[in-house]
Design a protein around this motif. Structure first.
Motif, PDB file in Angstrom:
ATOM      1  N   CYS A 160       0.556  -1.010  -0.099  1.00 31.47           N
ATOM      2  CA  CYS A 160      -0.471  -0.173   0.094  1.00 31.47           C
ATOM      3  C   CYS A 160       0.525   1.349  -0.368  1.00 31.47           C
ATOM      4  O   CYS A 160       1.847   1.104   0.613  1.00 31.47           O
ATOM      5  N   THR A 161       0.328   2.235  -0.130  1.00 33.02           N
ATOM      6  CA  THR A 161       1.010   3.644  -0.390  1.00 33.02           C
ATOM      7  C   THR A 161       0.634   4.073   0.650  1.00 33.02           C
ATOM      8  O   THR A 161      -0.408   4.443   1.084  1.00 33.02           O
ATOM      9  N   VAL A 162       1.972   4.669   1.211  1.00 35.26           N
ATOM     10  CA  VAL A 162       1.543   6.103   2.697  1.00 35.26           C
ATOM     11  C   VAL A 162       2.115   7.135   2.272  1.00 35.26           C
ATOM     12  O   VAL A 162       3.038   6.899   1.361  1.00 35.26           O
ATOM     13  N   MET A 163       2.155   8.017   2.500  1.00 31.81           N
ATOM     14  CA  MET A 163       2.757   9.593   3.202  1.00 31.81           C
ATOM     15  C   MET A 163       2.886   9.676   4.418  1.00 31.81           C
ATOM     16  O   MET A 163       2.245   9.501   5.328  1.00 31.81           O
ATOM     17  N   LEU A 164       4.287  10.854   4.727  1.00 36.55           N
ATOM     18  CA  LEU A 164       4.368  10.781   5.801  1.00 36.55           C
ATOM     19  C   LEU A 164       3.592  12.052   5.956  1.00 36.55           C
ATOM     20  O   LEU A 164       2.858  13.128   5.608  1.00 36.55           O
ATOM     21  N   THR A 165       2.867  11.953   7.707  1.00 42.81           N
ATOM     22  CA  THR A 165       2.363  13.032   8.694  1.00 42.81           C
ATOM     23  C   THR A 165       2.864  14.024   9.729  1.00 42.81           C
ATOM     24  O   THR A 165       2.648  14.802   9.323  1.00 42.81           O
ATOM     25  N   LYS A 166       4.295  13.469   9.132  1.00 34.36           N
ATOM     26  CA  LYS A 166       5.184  14.711  10.104  1.00 34.36           C
ATOM     27  C   LYS A 166       6.990  15.138   8.999  1.00 34.36           C
ATOM     28  O   LYS A 166       7.167  13.938   8.799  1.00 34.36           O
ATOM     29  N   PRO A 207       9.899  15.443   3.846  1.00 32.46           N
ATOM     30  CA  PRO A 207       8.805  16.936   3.826  1.00 32.46           C
ATOM     31  C   PRO A 207       7.393  15.926   4.330  1.00 32.46           C
ATOM     32  O   PRO A 207       7.383  14.973   3.680  1.00 32.46           O
ATOM     33  N   SER A 208       6.773  16.120   5.158  1.00 36.59           N
ATOM     34  CA  SER A 208       5.342  15.640   4.682  1.00 36.59           C
ATOM     35  C   SER A 208       4.604  15.938   3.994  1.00 36.59           C
ATOM     36  O   SER A 208       4.762  16.778   3.026  1.00 36.59           O
ATOM     37  N   GLY A 209       3.777  14.934   3.595  1.00 40.87           N
ATOM     38  CA  GLY A 209       3.706  14.384   2.408  1.00 40.87           C
ATOM     39  C   GLY A 209       4.533  13.645   1.563  1.00 40.87           C
ATOM     40  O   GLY A 209       3.948  13.160   0.816  1.00 40.87           O
ATOM     41  N   ILE A 210       5.514  13.256   1.833  1.00 47.37           N
ATOM     42  CA  ILE A 210       5.999  12.216   0.656  1.00 47.37           C
ATOM     43  C   ILE A 210       5.218  11.155   0.688  1.00 47.37           C
ATOM     44  O   ILE A 210       5.207  10.568   1.465  1.00 47.37           O
ATOM     45  N   ARG A 211       5.139  10.592  -0.524  1.00 50.81           N
ATOM     46  CA  ARG A 211       5.326   9.448  -1.030  1.00 50.81           C
ATOM     47  C   ARG A 211       5.742   7.612  -0.650  1.00 50.81           C
ATOM     48  O   ARG A 211       7.143   7.789  -1.198  1.00 50.81           O
ATOM     49  N   GLY A 212       5.364   7.051   0.121  1.00 53.22           N
ATOM     50  CA  GLY A 212       6.390   5.525  -0.523  1.00 53.22           C
ATOM     51  C   GLY A 212       5.543   4.406  -0.258  1.00 53.22           C
ATOM     52  O   GLY A 212       3.820   4.189  -0.480  1.00 53.22           O
ATOM     53  N   THR A 213       5.920   3.162  -0.099  1.00 55.90           N
ATOM     54  CA  THR A 213       5.343   2.044  -0.564  1.00 55.90           C
ATOM     55  C   THR A 213       5.453   1.189   0.829  1.00 55.90           C
ATOM     56  O   THR A 213       6.554   0.753   1.139  1.00 55.90           O
ATOM     57  N   VAL A 214       4.556   0.670   1.699  1.00 53.06           N
ATOM     58  CA  VAL A 214       4.597  -0.416   2.475  1.00 53.06           C
ATOM     59  C   VAL A 214       5.878  -1.174   1.752  1.00 53.06           C
ATOM     60  O   VAL A 214       5.007  -1.981   1.425  1.00 53.06           O
ATOM     61  N   LYS A 215       7.196  -1.982   2.484  1.00 54.54           N
ATOM     62  CA  LYS A 215       7.771  -3.191   1.832  1.00 54.54           C
ATOM     63  C   LYS A 215       7.099  -4.486   2.692  1.00 54.54           C
ATOM     64  O   LYS A 215       7.115  -5.174   2.548  1.00 54.54           O
ATOM     65  N   ARG A 216       7.463  -4.138   4.376  1.00 56.18           N
ATOM     66  CA  ARG A 216       7.210  -4.923   5.086  1.00 56.18           C
ATOM     67  C   ARG A 216       6.395  -4.416   6.855  1.00 56.18           C
ATOM     68  O   ARG A 216       6.515  -2.810   6.926  1.00 56.18           O
ATOM     69  N   VAL A 217       5.534  -5.029   7.362  1.00 56.95           N
ATOM     70  CA  VAL A 217       4.581  -5.196   8.891  1.00 56.95           C
ATOM     71  C   VAL A 217       5.238  -6.053   9.482  1.00 56.95           C
ATOM     72  O   VAL A 217       5.151  -7.156   9.254  1.00 56.95           O
ATOM     73  N   TYR A 218       5.711  -4.969  10.317  1.00 55.79           N
ATOM     74  CA  TYR A 218       6.102  -6.392  11.528  1.00 55.79           C
ATOM     75  C   TYR A 218       4.745  -6.504  12.350  1.00 55.79           C
ATOM     76  O   TYR A 218       4.154  -5.828  12.799  1.00 55.79           O
TER      77      TYR A 218
END
Length: 143
Positions: A38-44, A87-98
């Motif tokens: 999933c795609t996530v974005m930084l909140t801060k 920056p807040s708002g930059i997006r990335g992809t979740v690679k792993r959830v522990y």
């Protein structure tokens, strides 16, 4: 190999989470579950001190372009500036959830940022980067 290897670097999976027990799922502030891919974005804003030199710098407040740090005279640059400011708002992809109940992970969301890919956001990462975040630091992007 004997047994299961949860840390197989070739796989992007949720670690330690069984299909029968979904009570330990990790969700963001909006109640949306973090899932691999999933795609996530930084909140801060966040700093990465593990980025290569070509990734040191920050993003412009005006047009969101990357402003690289001038590494000439590197010895005079303070350690606190030798990083990539995300920056807040930059997006990335979740690679792993522990699974925090198994591993007690403080930063259980592993996110990859790929050079040149904005993922529909306003910022384009200058380098490939892999970082861990707490659930309060990233939100799932729903489009």
């Amino acid at each position: 190999m004997i047994g299961n290897n949860f840390f197989d670097a070739g796989k992007s999976t949720s670690v330690g989470r069984s299909n029968a027990d979904k009570s330990n799922k990790l969700v963001d502030a909006n109640g949306i579950e973090y899932t691999v891919g999933c795609t996530v974005m930084l909140t801060k804003e966040s700093k990465s001190y593990s980025s290569p030199k070509k990734g040191w710098g920050k993003f412009s407040d005006v047009d969101n372009t990357f402003l690289p740090l001038d590494v000439n005279g590197e010895r005079e640059i303070p350690r606190s500036d030798k990083c990539l400011v995300l920056p807040s708002g930059i997006r990335g992809t979740v690679k792993r959830v522990y699974d925090i109940s198994d591993l007690k992970a403080i930063h259980p969301i592993q996110v990859t940022f790929t050079s040149g890919e904005s993922l529909g956001g306003d910022y384009i990462p200058p380098v490939n980067l892999l970082m861990h975040f707490a659930t309060k630091e990233v939100e799932v992007v729903v489009e």
